[in-house]
Write a protein that holds these residues in place. Structure first.
Motif, mmCIF file in Angstrom:
data_model
loop_
_atom_site.group_PDB
_atom_site.id
_atom_site.type_symbol
_atom_site.label_atom_id
_atom_site.label_comp_id
_atom_site.label_asym_id
_atom_site.label_seq_id
_atom_site.Cartn_x
_atom_site.Cartn_y
_atom_site.Cartn_z
ATOM 1 N N ARG A 1 0.755 -1.288 -0.005
ATOM 2 C CA ARG A 1 -0.001 0.078 0.054
ATOM 3 C C ARG A 1 0.879 1.253 -0.090
ATOM 4 N NH1 ARG A 1 -2.366 -0.154 6.336
ATOM 5 N NH2 ARG A 1 -0.382 -0.306 7.327
ATOM 6 N N PRO A 2 0.285 2.323 -0.520
ATOM 7 C CA PRO A 2 1.153 3.527 -0.416
ATOM 8 C C PRO A 2 1.709 3.870 0.941
ATOM 9 C CG PRO A 2 -0.934 3.849 -1.699
ATOM 10 C CD PRO A 2 -0.901 2.620 -0.887
ATOM 11 N N PHE A 3 2.983 4.456 0.802
ATOM 12 C CA PHE A 3 3.497 4.900 1.966
ATOM 13 C C PHE A 3 3.294 6.458 2.224
ATOM 14 C CE2 PHE A 3 7.339 6.857 4.196
ATOM 15 C CZ PHE A 3 6.953 6.474 5.448
ATOM 16 N N LEU A 4 2.709 6.897 3.126
ATOM 17 C CA LEU A 4 2.249 8.095 3.388
ATOM 18 C C LEU A 4 2.852 8.668 4.581
ATOM 19 C CD1 LEU A 4 -1.649 7.978 2.856
ATOM 20 C CD2 LEU A 4 0.290 8.376 1.330
ATOM 21 N N ALA A 5 4.109 9.356 4.351
ATOM 22 C CA ALA A 5 4.918 10.279 5.230
ATOM 23 C C ALA A 5 4.246 11.427 5.661
ATOM 24 C CB ALA A 5 6.362 10.353 4.801
ATOM 25 N N ARG A 6 4.621 12.157 6.823
ATOM 26 C CA ARG A 6 4.284 13.422 7.252
ATOM 27 C C ARG A 6 4.347 14.308 5.911
ATOM 28 N NH1 ARG A 6 6.388 14.173 13.391
ATOM 29 N NH2 ARG A 6 4.964 12.446 14.388
ATOM 30 N N GLY A 7 3.631 15.197 5.514
ATOM 31 C CA GLY A 7 3.474 16.254 4.643
ATOM 32 C C GLY A 7 3.657 15.455 3.318
ATOM 33 N N ASN A 8 2.878 14.375 3.002
ATOM 34 C CA ASN A 8 2.970 13.567 1.812
ATOM 35 C C ASN A 8 2.121 14.307 0.654
ATOM 36 O OD1 ASN A 8 -0.177 12.704 1.851
ATOM 37 N ND2 ASN A 8 0.456 12.091 3.844
ATOM 38 N N ARG A 9 1.365 15.321 1.013
ATOM 39 C CA ARG A 9 0.510 16.305 0.067
ATOM 40 C C ARG A 9 1.659 17.205 -0.557
ATOM 41 N NH1 ARG A 9 -4.402 18.859 2.900
ATOM 42 N NH2 ARG A 9 -4.492 19.746 0.600
ATOM 43 N N ILE A 10 2.883 17.217 -0.279
ATOM 44 C CA ILE A 10 3.760 18.127 -0.777
ATOM 45 C C ILE A 10 4.427 17.643 -2.023
ATOM 46 C CG2 ILE A 10 6.068 19.481 -0.236
ATOM 47 C CD1 ILE A 10 5.407 19.553 2.512
ATOM 48 N N ARG A 11 4.479 18.273 -3.023
ATOM 49 C CA ARG A 11 5.195 17.663 -4.196
ATOM 50 C C ARG A 11 6.847 17.730 -4.045
ATOM 51 N NH1 ARG A 11 4.129 20.989 -9.241
ATOM 52 N NH2 ARG A 11 5.328 19.103 -10.376
ATOM 53 N N ARG A 12 7.447 16.652 -4.093
ATOM 54 C CA ARG A 12 8.939 16.469 -3.685
ATOM 55 C C ARG A 12 9.685 16.013 -4.842
ATOM 56 N NH1 ARG A 12 9.436 16.441 1.929
ATOM 57 N NH2 ARG A 12 7.377 16.353 2.946
ATOM 58 N N CYS A 13 11.096 16.376 -4.598
ATOM 59 C CA CYS A 13 12.070 15.747 -5.523
ATOM 60 C C CYS A 13 12.299 14.537 -5.023
ATOM 61 C CB CYS A 13 13.423 16.787 -5.384
ATOM 62 S SG CYS A 13 14.773 15.890 -5.978
ATOM 63 N N GLN A 14 12.070 13.638 -6.074
ATOM 64 C CA GLN A 14 12.356 12.195 -5.795
ATOM 65 C C GLN A 14 13.841 11.731 -5.721
ATOM 66 O OE1 GLN A 14 9.580 10.086 -5.243
ATOM 67 N NE2 GLN A 14 8.922 12.077 -5.042
ATOM 68 N N ARG A 15 14.721 12.725 -5.748
ATOM 69 C CA ARG A 15 15.987 12.422 -5.272
ATOM 70 C C ARG A 15 16.223 12.940 -3.907
ATOM 71 N NH1 ARG A 15 20.202 11.940 -3.337
ATOM 72 N NH2 ARG A 15 22.122 11.306 -4.293
ATOM 73 N N CYS A 16 16.202 14.213 -3.448
ATOM 74 C CA CYS A 16 16.550 14.454 -2.188
ATOM 75 C C CYS A 16 15.182 14.373 -1.156
ATOM 76 C CB CYS A 16 17.283 16.092 -2.259
ATOM 77 S SG CYS A 16 16.121 17.149 -2.753
ATOM 78 N N LEU A 17 14.067 14.287 -1.937
ATOM 79 C CA LEU A 17 12.793 14.041 -0.993
ATOM 80 C C LEU A 17 12.390 15.412 -0.379
ATOM 81 C CD1 LEU A 17 13.063 10.459 0.327
ATOM 82 C CD2 LEU A 17 12.235 11.267 -1.783
ATOM 83 N N LEU A 18 12.935 16.632 -0.540
ATOM 84 C CA LEU A 18 12.425 17.902 -0.110
ATOM 85 C C LEU A 18 11.529 18.213 -0.904
ATOM 86 C CD1 LEU A 18 15.833 19.563 0.867
ATOM 87 C CD2 LEU A 18 14.239 18.620 2.293
ATOM 88 N N PRO A 19 10.680 19.111 -0.566
ATOM 89 C CA PRO A 19 9.903 19.845 -1.700
ATOM 90 C C PRO A 19 10.461 20.661 -2.721
ATOM 91 C CG PRO A 19 9.432 20.622 0.724
ATOM 92 C CD PRO A 19 10.872 19.818 0.849
ATOM 93 N N LEU A 20 9.870 20.616 -4.050
ATOM 94 C CA LEU A 20 10.572 20.988 -4.935
ATOM 95 C C LEU A 20 11.106 22.242 -4.980
ATOM 96 C CD1 LEU A 20 7.918 19.645 -7.790
ATOM 97 C CD2 LEU A 20 10.264 18.752 -7.187
ATOM 98 N N ARG A 21 10.391 23.214 -4.276
ATOM 99 C CA ARG A 21 11.128 24.755 -4.327
ATOM 100 C C ARG A 21 12.354 24.759 -3.192
ATOM 101 N NH1 ARG A 21 5.816 28.663 -2.738
ATOM 102 N NH2 ARG A 21 4.577 28.242 -4.718
ATOM 103 N N GLN A 22 12.633 23.640 -2.595
ATOM 104 C CA GLN A 22 13.463 23.651 -1.650
ATOM 105 C C GLN A 22 14.705 22.507 -1.961
ATOM 106 O OE1 GLN A 22 13.654 25.754 0.791
ATOM 107 N NE2 GLN A 22 11.439 26.207 0.541
#
Length: 232
Positions: A19-40
C-alpha cells in the motif's frame, strides 16, 4: 546527481510495499532524489567527498522512505556508503560479508550505557585498518530494538560519541541527552577518524538539508492554513 545505496534501498522497499507509504507532509510535491519539496530541492548543491572511513547503515523497515531521514545524507557525500534493511532473523549476506571484510575495522555506533559488562567500548577508532562504522538507523525505539536483537553484532566493539563536548559541529537543534540524528553522529565520527574534509562536507550538507526541510514544513503549514481560510 548520482544514485546511492539508501535511494536504491528506498526503491526496493517501495517496490515491495502493498500500500502507498504516506509520510508526514505527503501532500507536498517532492523531488524524488533529495525528498525535499520541489522549491527547496538541494540536489544542485551536492558535492561528494573522500574519506578513509566507511559507513554501513542498517535501516529499520520504512526508514529509507522517510523524507526526514538523515542517513541518506551520509550516502550523498560518501558514495561507498552501504545500506541494508534490518532483519532480526536473516540479515542480508552482503551485510555479513561487509562486516567480516578483513580490510576494515567494524564498530557498532551506539551509546556506551547499553553495553554489557563484557562488551568492548571505544571512544576513538583504533589506528590501522579503516573503520567501518555500523549505524542503526531508525527512531530511538527502533534503534534499541535492532541493537538488542541483532546477535551478529554482539561480538563487535561499540564506539560511543559524546557530542555534548563538541562545539565545532554547530548543532542547530536541542536534543534529548545523548540522542542525535544519524548525520550529526556521522560528522563527529569522521572528525574523530581524521577525515576532517569529509566531516566538513557532511556538516555543510546536513545544515543545508535541515534548513530547507524546516522551510518546507513552514511552506506546507502556510498552504494548509490558506486552504482552510478559503474554505471558510
Amino acid at each position: 546527481m548520482t544514485d546511492n545505496a539508501v535511494l536504491r534501498l528506498r526503491a526496493e522497499r517501495l517496490a515491495r510495499a502493498t500500500r502507498p507509504f504516506l509520510a508526514r507532509g505527503n501532500r507536498i510535491r517532492r523531488c524524488q532524489r533529495c525528498l525535499l519539496p520541489l522549491r527547496q530541492c538541494l540536489c544542485d548543491t551536492l558535492t561528494t567527498a573522500h574519506a578513509r572511513s566507511r559507513f554501513c547503515l542498517v535501516m529499520f523497515d520504512t526508514e529509507p522512505m522517510k523524507p526526514s531521514n538523515t542517513g541518506r545524507l551520509i550516502a550523498d557525500i560518501l558514495p561507498d556508503t552501504e545500506a541494508f534493511q534490518w532483519s532480526r532473523t536473516t540479515p542480508p549476506q552482503a551485510l555479513l560479508d561487509l562486516v567480516h571484510n578483513p580490510d576494515y575495522q567494524p564498530v557498532v555506533v551506539f551509546p556506551a550505557s547499553y553495553a554489557g559488562p563484557d562488551r568492548q567500548v571505544i571512544s576513538t577508532p583504533a589506528s590501522g585498518k579503516p573503520p567501518l562504522f555500523i549505524m542503526l538507523d531508525g527512531t530511538w525505539t527502533e534503534a534499541r530494538k535492532m541493537f538488542r536483537k541483532s546477535p551478529w553484532l554482539d561480538n563487535l566493539p561499540l564506539i560511543s560519541v559524546d557530542l555534548s563536548r563538541v562545539s565545532a559541529y554547530r548543532l542547530r537543534e536541542v536534543h534529548a541527552e545523548g540522542q542525535y540524528c544519524t548525520a550529526e553522529v556521522a560528522v563527529a565520527l569522521l572528525d574523530l577518524a581524521g577525515d576532517t574534509d569529509a566531516a566538513a562536507a557532511l556538516g555543510d550538507h546536513f545544515g543545508r538539508f535541515r534548513s530547507r526541510y524546516l522551510a518546507g514544513k513552514t511552506q506546507h503549514k502556510g498552504s494548509v492554513t490558506a486552504e482552510m481560510e478559503e474554505s471558510v
